[in-house]
Motif scaffolding. Structure first.
Motif, PDB file in Angstrom:
ATOM      1  N   SER A 162       2.006   3.896   3.700  1.00  0.00           N
ATOM      2  CA  SER A 162       1.061   3.719   2.588  1.00  0.00           C
ATOM      3  C   SER A 162       1.611   4.483   1.389  1.00  0.00           C
ATOM      4  CB  SER A 162      -0.324   4.212   3.006  1.00  0.00           C
ATOM      5  OG  SER A 162      -1.225   4.168   1.932  1.00  0.00           O
ATOM      6  N   GLU A 216       5.076   1.265  10.667  1.00  0.00           N
ATOM      7  CA  GLU A 216       3.740   0.939  10.131  1.00  0.00           C
ATOM      8  C   GLU A 216       3.071  -0.059  11.071  1.00  0.00           C
ATOM      9  OE1 GLU A 216       1.511   1.588   7.404  1.00  0.00           O
ATOM     10  OE2 GLU A 216       0.341   0.066   8.464  1.00  0.00           O
ATOM     11  N   TYR A 235      -9.112   1.275  -3.407  1.00  0.00           N
ATOM     12  CA  TYR A 235      -9.698   1.598  -4.698  1.00  0.00           C
ATOM     13  C   TYR A 235      -8.610   1.868  -5.734  1.00  0.00           C
ATOM     14  CZ  TYR A 235     -13.678   3.298  -7.390  1.00  0.00           C
ATOM     15  OH  TYR A 235     -14.669   3.437  -8.303  1.00  0.00           O
ATOM     16  N   ASP A 272      -3.354  12.371   4.154  1.00  0.00           N
ATOM     17  CA  ASP A 272      -4.693  12.349   4.752  1.00  0.00           C
ATOM     18  C   ASP A 272      -4.678  12.736   6.223  1.00  0.00           C
ATOM     19  OD1 ASP A 272      -5.762  11.552   2.377  1.00  0.00           O
ATOM     20  OD2 ASP A 272      -6.589   9.659   3.089  1.00  0.00           O
TER      21      ASP A 272
HETATM   22  C1  LIG Z   1      -6.004  -0.260   3.098  1.00  0.00           C
HETATM   23  C2  LIG Z   1      -6.397   1.094   2.551  1.00  0.00           C
HETATM   24  C3  LIG Z   1      -7.408   1.169   1.594  1.00  0.00           C
HETATM   25  C4  LIG Z   1      -7.791   2.400   1.092  1.00  0.00           C
HETATM   26  N1  LIG Z   1      -8.775   2.435   0.160  1.00  0.00           N
HETATM   27  C5  LIG Z   1      -9.144   3.607  -0.358  1.00  0.00           C
HETATM   28  C6  LIG Z   1     -10.156   3.658  -1.326  1.00  0.00           C
HETATM   29  O1  LIG Z   1     -10.740   2.655  -1.692  1.00  0.00           O
HETATM   30  N2  LIG Z   1     -10.472   4.857  -1.874  1.00  0.00           N
HETATM   31  C7  LIG Z   1      -9.799   5.992  -1.489  1.00  0.00           C
HETATM   32  O2  LIG Z   1     -10.074   7.048  -2.038  1.00  0.00           O
HETATM   33  N3  LIG Z   1      -8.885   5.981  -0.553  1.00  0.00           N
HETATM   34  C8  LIG Z   1      -8.534   4.820   0.033  1.00  0.00           C
HETATM   35  N4  LIG Z   1      -7.579   4.801   0.982  1.00  0.00           N
HETATM   36  C9  LIG Z   1      -6.986   6.082   1.379  1.00  0.00           C
HETATM   37  C10 LIG Z   1      -5.937   6.522   0.392  1.00  0.00           C
HETATM   38  O3  LIG Z   1      -4.900   5.593   0.398  1.00  0.00           O
HETATM   39  C11 LIG Z   1      -5.450   7.867   0.850  1.00  0.00           C
HETATM   40  O4  LIG Z   1      -6.492   8.817   0.700  1.00  0.00           O
HETATM   41  C12 LIG Z   1      -4.322   8.465   0.069  1.00  0.00           C
HETATM   42  O5  LIG Z   1      -3.608   7.563  -0.656  1.00  0.00           O
HETATM   43  C13 LIG Z   1      -3.429   9.252   1.015  1.00  0.00           C
HETATM   44  O6  LIG Z   1      -2.491   8.388   1.567  1.00  0.00           O
HETATM   45  P1  LIG Z   1      -1.848   8.532   2.986  1.00  0.00           P
HETATM   46  O7  LIG Z   1      -0.535   7.826   2.867  1.00  0.00           O
HETATM   47  O8  LIG Z   1      -1.861   9.925   3.475  1.00  0.00           O
HETATM   48  O9  LIG Z   1      -2.827   7.737   3.976  1.00  0.00           O
HETATM   49  P2  LIG Z   1      -3.321   6.226   3.944  1.00  0.00           P
HETATM   50  O10 LIG Z   1      -3.254   5.666   2.585  1.00  0.00           O
HETATM   51  O11 LIG Z   1      -4.609   6.172   4.651  1.00  0.00           O
HETATM   52  O12 LIG Z   1      -2.202   5.440   4.799  1.00  0.00           O
HETATM   53  C14 LIG Z   1      -2.039   5.535   6.172  1.00  0.00           C
HETATM   54  C15 LIG Z   1      -1.077   4.441   6.613  1.00  0.00           C
HETATM   55  O13 LIG Z   1      -0.818   4.607   7.999  1.00  0.00           O
HETATM   56  C16 LIG Z   1      -0.938   3.353   8.626  1.00  0.00           C
HETATM   57  N5  LIG Z   1      -1.282   3.546  10.027  1.00  0.00           N
HETATM   58  C17 LIG Z   1      -2.483   3.807  10.561  1.00  0.00           C
HETATM   59  N6  LIG Z   1      -2.375   3.932  11.888  1.00  0.00           N
HETATM   60  C18 LIG Z   1      -1.070   3.747  12.205  1.00  0.00           C
HETATM   61  C19 LIG Z   1      -0.351   3.752  13.419  1.00  0.00           C
HETATM   62  N7  LIG Z   1      -0.940   3.932  14.591  1.00  0.00           N
HETATM   63  N8  LIG Z   1       0.997   3.543  13.363  1.00  0.00           N
HETATM   64  C20 LIG Z   1       1.629   3.306  12.181  1.00  0.00           C
HETATM   65  N9  LIG Z   1       0.981   3.288  11.002  1.00  0.00           N
HETATM   66  C21 LIG Z   1      -0.360   3.505  11.016  1.00  0.00           C
HETATM   67  C22 LIG Z   1      -2.024   2.628   7.827  1.00  0.00           C
HETATM   68  O14 LIG Z   1      -1.983   1.231   8.018  1.00  0.00           O
HETATM   69  C23 LIG Z   1      -1.655   3.040   6.420  1.00  0.00           C
HETATM   70  O15 LIG Z   1      -0.670   2.197   5.879  1.00  0.00           O
HETATM   71  C24 LIG Z   1      -7.167   3.598   1.546  1.00  0.00           C
HETATM   72  C25 LIG Z   1      -6.147   3.519   2.504  1.00  0.00           C
HETATM   73  C26 LIG Z   1      -5.751   2.283   3.009  1.00  0.00           C
HETATM   74  C27 LIG Z   1      -4.641   2.203   4.046  1.00  0.00           C
END
Ligand SMILES: Cc1cc2nc3c(=O)[nH]c(=O)nc-3n(C[C@H](O)[C@H](O)[C@H](O)COP(=O)(O)OP(=O)(O)OC[C@H]3O[C@@H](n4cnc5c(N)ncnc54)[C@H](O)[C@@H]3O)c2cc1C
Length: 420
Positions: free
Chosen positions: A20, A41, A51, A300
């Protein structure tokens, strides 16, 4: 001649779970420092949806250092502002972007999906991406991590990073069940694309009801004829619903807004056809440690600050920068690198989490009287002579949170060399 003392082999191969924001950003930096990242992924491709997310302070600086800032700017939501409407659709107050965006001139806002795609496109040539798979089990034997994937593939990596979001699979496998770490902040959020029923262009329309907030917006990059429908509703305790059960989530959303007027029935009905439907509890993740052995958590997965903080994406970007930088600075020694990463990140994370906990209480208002008071403020504030002072005060608090992670200059672009 006496044999040279053997030193521990520096880590080079890194498996990152999650493509992500945090995952691809980390992969970009690790590659620059000479590591060999692989990103797995679960979804079949980079997920769209989500969002609009604020990029402020440190996050903008990291985008600049990553070389993606121009592209981020090109995908800016470019919103003009927003307005509150009542049940009859009458405007009861306007929010010009320059007053209430809480942004400084250099800050920006982008759709989460656009940012994820930009980071993926920027890294895909140099980084191995494996879509449609997930870590089934991992075993850290002290010298490396043996990973078995859902597909049955077995591989060994020097390090594993969980960048797989609030419901992190890596966290579950290494640290245990999510319920030990998650704190529900008393509300749920849902967002999805629907037809542009309010005919909005770079504008956000809000409608507040007791314990609920609905917003509909269309950004500059929105596909013609579509808009984003966003629903927040108070729920003091968590609802019984599996994280990936979209059909059940759509029913919960419809139940929460059943009987409501304004445009709500039509907007809710649009969820049925949405293929980017997002629904989750507004929650934070609290962990005493973000690493165990050769496994570390990022974004996250480590410290979700919830949508209420407005800084989750920023922290994912700065965290990726710091984790890669500290690992490189430690010459690939994960013990020193992980410890330094945590030391640098934690104060900023704590500040943002406190911010989220405070703001989550204000996202929805519990009574018509409180809503009327907020509408009064929205109406009168832009007209008061103190509006710039008030806006400055709001910005100062937000900027403090957005710049809370110190961004050291790491030994940029210096590969670790080729460890055996
Ligand atoms: C589709 C989506 C929509 C979102 N919408 C919002 C929103 O509207 N408002 C907001 O504040 N935050 C939202 N978030 C969260 C926001 O993206 C995060 O808070 C922030 O960008 C931190 O990103 P991150 O990469 O740590 O985690 P995230 O953005 O949550 O990404 C985690 C990634 O890990 C992947 N994943 C999950 N489980 C597994 C697994 N078992 N194996 C491999 N990959 C896996 C997910 O598909 C995702 O691509 C959303 C996240 C996603 C994935």
């Amino acid at each position: 001649m006496p044999a040279k003392p053997r030193t521990a082999r520096p880590s080079r191969t890194v498996l990152i779970s999650g493509a992500s924001v945090a995952g691809p950003a980390l992969a970009l930096w690790l590659h620059r420092y000479g590591f060999v990242p692989t990103v797995v992924e679960k979804a079949p491709a980079v997920r769209t949806g989500g969002y609009k997310v604020d990029l402020r302070g440190g996050a903008i600086e990291v985008c600049d250092r990553m070389g993606v800032l121009d592209e981020v700017r090109a995908h800016s939501t470019d919103m003009d502002g927003g307005s509150y409407v009542d049940s009859a659709g009458r405007t009861v107050g306007e929010l010009p972007a320059e007053i209430f965006g809480g942004r400084e001139a250099q800050d920006d806002e982008i759709m989460r999906g656009d940012l994820a795609r930009i980071l993926y496109e920027r890294t895909r040539e140099n980084v191995e991406y494996v879509f449609g798979d997930s870590v089934a089990s991992l075993h850290d034997d002290g010298a490396g991590v043996d990973v078995v994937f859902d597909s049955g593939t077995r591989r060994r990596f020097d390090l594993v990073v969980g960048a797989d979001g609030m419901h992190s699979n890596t966290r579950r496998l290494v640290f245990g069940d999510e319920r030990h770490y998650k704190r529900h902040l008393g509300a749920y959020i849902s967002i999805f694309t629907g037809p542009n029923r309010l005919d909005l262009t770079r504008w956000e329309t809000y409608h507040a009801r007791p314990n609920k907030l609905i917003s509909v917006y269309s950004t500059s990059g929105e596909t013609a004829g579509t808009a984003k429908n966003c629903f927040v509703f108070a729920a003091p305790t968590e609802l019984a619903c599996a994280h990936r059960d979209t059909a059940a989530q759509k029913r919960l959303l419809a139940d929460a807004f059943a009987g409501d007027d304004w445009e709500i029935p039509r907007l809710i009905a649009d969820a049925a056809d949405a293929d980017d439907f997002f629904f989750d509890s507004i929650a934070t993740i609290h962990m005493d440690r973000w690493s165990r052995g050769r496994v570390v958590l990022l974004g996250d997965a480590a410290h979700c600050t919830s949508p209420a903080s407005g800084q989750g994406t920023g922290l994912a970007l700065t965290g990726a920068y710091v984790l890669a930088g500290e690992l490189a600075a430690a010459g690939g020694d994960h013990v020193a690198g992980f410890a330094a990463y945590e030391e640098v990140m934690r104060p900023g994370v704590e500040l943002n989490r406190r911010f989220a906990e405070k703001f989550a209480k204000e996202m929805t208002l519990s009574s018509r009287r409180k809503i009327a008071m907020r509408m009064f403020m929205v109406r009168t504030l832009p007209k008061t002579p103190f509006k710039n002072l008030i806006a400055k005060k709001i910005r100062q608090e937000i900027q403090q949170a957005a710049n809370a992670v110190p961004l050291k200059e790491y030994a940029a672009y210096e590969p670790l060399g080729t460890a055996a």
